[in-house]
Enzyme design. Sequence first.
Site, PDB file in Angstrom:
ATOM      1  CB  THR A  24      -2.437   7.326  -2.629  1.00 24.91           C
ATOM      2  OG1 THR A  24      -1.778   6.054  -2.799  1.00 24.91           O
ATOM      3  CG2 THR A  24      -1.556   8.417  -3.229  1.00 24.91           C
ATOM      4  CG  ASP A  38       2.432  -2.776   8.498  1.00 26.32           C
ATOM      5  OD1 ASP A  38       2.725  -3.953   8.212  1.00 26.32           O
ATOM      6  OD2 ASP A  38       2.428  -1.867   7.661  1.00 26.32           O
ATOM      7  NE  ARG A  77      -2.673   0.517   3.457  1.00 29.57           N
ATOM      8  CZ  ARG A  77      -3.484   0.869   4.429  1.00 29.57           C
ATOM      9  NH1 ARG A  77      -4.781   0.650   4.317  1.00 29.57           N
ATOM     10  NH2 ARG A  77      -3.030   1.436   5.516  1.00 29.57           N
ATOM     11  CG  ASP A  88       5.940  -2.770   9.329  1.00 30.09           C
ATOM     12  OD1 ASP A  88       6.214  -3.234   8.212  1.00 30.09           O
ATOM     13  OD2 ASP A  88       5.830  -1.550   9.556  1.00 30.09           O
TER      14      ASP A  88
HETATM   15  O1  LIG Z   1      -7.113  -3.220   2.393  1.00 28.44           O
HETATM   16  P1  LIG Z   1      -5.925  -2.367   2.131  1.00 28.44           P
HETATM   17  O2  LIG Z   1      -6.195  -0.914   2.456  1.00 28.44           O
HETATM   18  O3  LIG Z   1      -5.361  -2.535   0.759  1.00 28.44           O
HETATM   19  O4  LIG Z   1      -4.817  -2.770   3.195  1.00 28.44           O
HETATM   20  C1  LIG Z   1      -4.525  -4.104   3.478  1.00 28.44           C
HETATM   21  C2  LIG Z   1      -3.150  -4.449   3.004  1.00 28.44           C
HETATM   22  O5  LIG Z   1      -2.165  -3.761   3.800  1.00 28.44           O
HETATM   23  C3  LIG Z   1      -1.241  -4.700   4.310  1.00 28.44           C
HETATM   24  O6  LIG Z   1      -0.165  -4.894   3.456  1.00 28.44           O
HETATM   25  P2  LIG Z   1       0.948  -3.763   3.270  1.00 28.44           P
HETATM   26  O7  LIG Z   1       0.584  -2.858   2.134  1.00 28.44           O
HETATM   27  O8  LIG Z   1       1.216  -3.096   4.590  1.00 28.44           O
HETATM   28  O9  LIG Z   1       2.190  -4.596   2.816  1.00 28.44           O
HETATM   29  P3  LIG Z   1       3.096  -5.602   3.686  1.00 28.44           P
HETATM   30  O10 LIG Z   1       2.265  -6.837   3.877  1.00 28.44           O
HETATM   31  O11 LIG Z   1       4.291  -5.809   2.832  1.00 28.44           O
HETATM   32  O12 LIG Z   1       3.425  -4.937   4.990  1.00 28.44           O
HETATM   33  C4  LIG Z   1      -2.079  -5.956   4.443  1.00 28.44           C
HETATM   34  O13 LIG Z   1      -1.311  -7.109   4.586  1.00 28.44           O
HETATM   35  C5  LIG Z   1      -2.920  -5.937   3.216  1.00 28.44           C
HETATM   36  O14 LIG Z   1      -2.300  -6.530   2.094  1.00 28.44           O
HETATM   37  O1  LIG Z   2      -4.464  -1.724   9.896  1.00 27.78           O
HETATM   38  C1  LIG Z   2      -3.862  -2.084   8.864  1.00 27.78           C
HETATM   39  C2  LIG Z   2      -4.219  -1.618   7.590  1.00 27.78           C
HETATM   40  C3  LIG Z   2      -3.526  -2.057   6.505  1.00 27.78           C
HETATM   41  N1  LIG Z   2      -2.507  -2.932   6.675  1.00 27.78           N
HETATM   42  C4  LIG Z   2      -2.153  -3.383   7.903  1.00 27.78           C
HETATM   43  O2  LIG Z   2      -1.221  -4.188   8.024  1.00 27.78           O
HETATM   44  N2  LIG Z   2      -2.833  -2.948   8.958  1.00 27.78           N
HETATM   45 MG   LIG Z   3       2.434  -3.689   5.891  1.00 28.28          MG
END
Ligand SMILES: O=P(O)(O)OC[C@H]1O[C@H](OP(=O)(O)OP(=O)(O)O)[C@H](O)[C@@H]1O
Ligand SMILES: O=c1cc[nH]c(=O)[nH]1
Ligand SMILES: [Mg+2]
Length: 207
Positions: A106, A198, A102, A201
């Site tokens: 944005t 997150d 993400r 993370d």
């Molecule tokens: O419904 P959304 O608003 O799209 O958010 C959800 C997304 O955010 C997180 O991933 P992230 O983008 O943090 O990537 P990561 O798993 O590499 O930390 C999570 O694991 C989802 O894939």
């Molecule tokens: O709360 C949130 C939203 C998006 N992605 C995450 O990992 N946590």
């Molecule tokens: Mg993430």
Amino acid sequence: METRVVDHPLAAALLTKMRDERSDNATFRSALRRLTEMLIYEATRDASIEEFHVTTPVAVTKGARLARPPLLVPVLRAGLGMIEPASALIPQSHVGFVGVARDEQTHQPVPYMESLPADLSEVPVYVLDPMLATGGSMVHTIDLLVARGATDVTAVCVVAAPEGVAALERSGHPVRLITATVDEGLNERAFIVPGLGDAGDRQFGPR
Ligand SMILES: O=P(O)(O)OC[C@H]1O[C@H](OP(=O)(O)OP(=O)(O)O)[C@H](O)[C@@H]1O
Ligand SMILES: O=c1cc[nH]c(=O)[nH]1
Ligand SMILES: [Mg+2]
């Protein structure tokens, strides 16, 4: 769209461990593994089975196995922690991968990788991602699956926001949702409240 919340005391205890900010990476990953087993157990409750004969040490009896081995699709990074328990429960499953991160300004999904079979028309697909926030990442992933002919898609999440559930519904895709909770909503950073932070993370450290 069907949304099934896995409402069970053991699932609630594991979700609490994941929510707790004091849980370190290893504790978080361990709780996610065990909770994923429960989510997959529920997600496959209505899976079609085929019967065959099995011989016990005493007699021949009816056995059962999944009629159609599914495809598991973890959404990187956070979905990676769900692969091992899901594939242990469904040893005949195959695994495809989708990478989406993400954009922090944005909140839009930025795709960076896909590795999926070309034809999914006969394949039940389970998308693994702990978090359904705005729904952008999940809808992007299901777009890819539907473009390959998938008609039987289950999103397996730990925490869903009502905004993400609504986005899945609006997408019109053939999907159902299994989750451990539907939380209150999103904050101004599009994080789920109360959520668990997150999920990438918390398993692997910051990116
Ligand atoms: O419904 P959304 O608003 O799209 O958010 C959800 C997304 O955010 C997180 O991933 P992230 O983008 O943090 O990537 P990561 O798993 O590499 O930390 C999570 O694991 C989802 O894939
Ligand atoms: O709360 C949130 C939203 C998006 N992605 C995450 O990992 N946590
Ligand atoms: Mg993430």
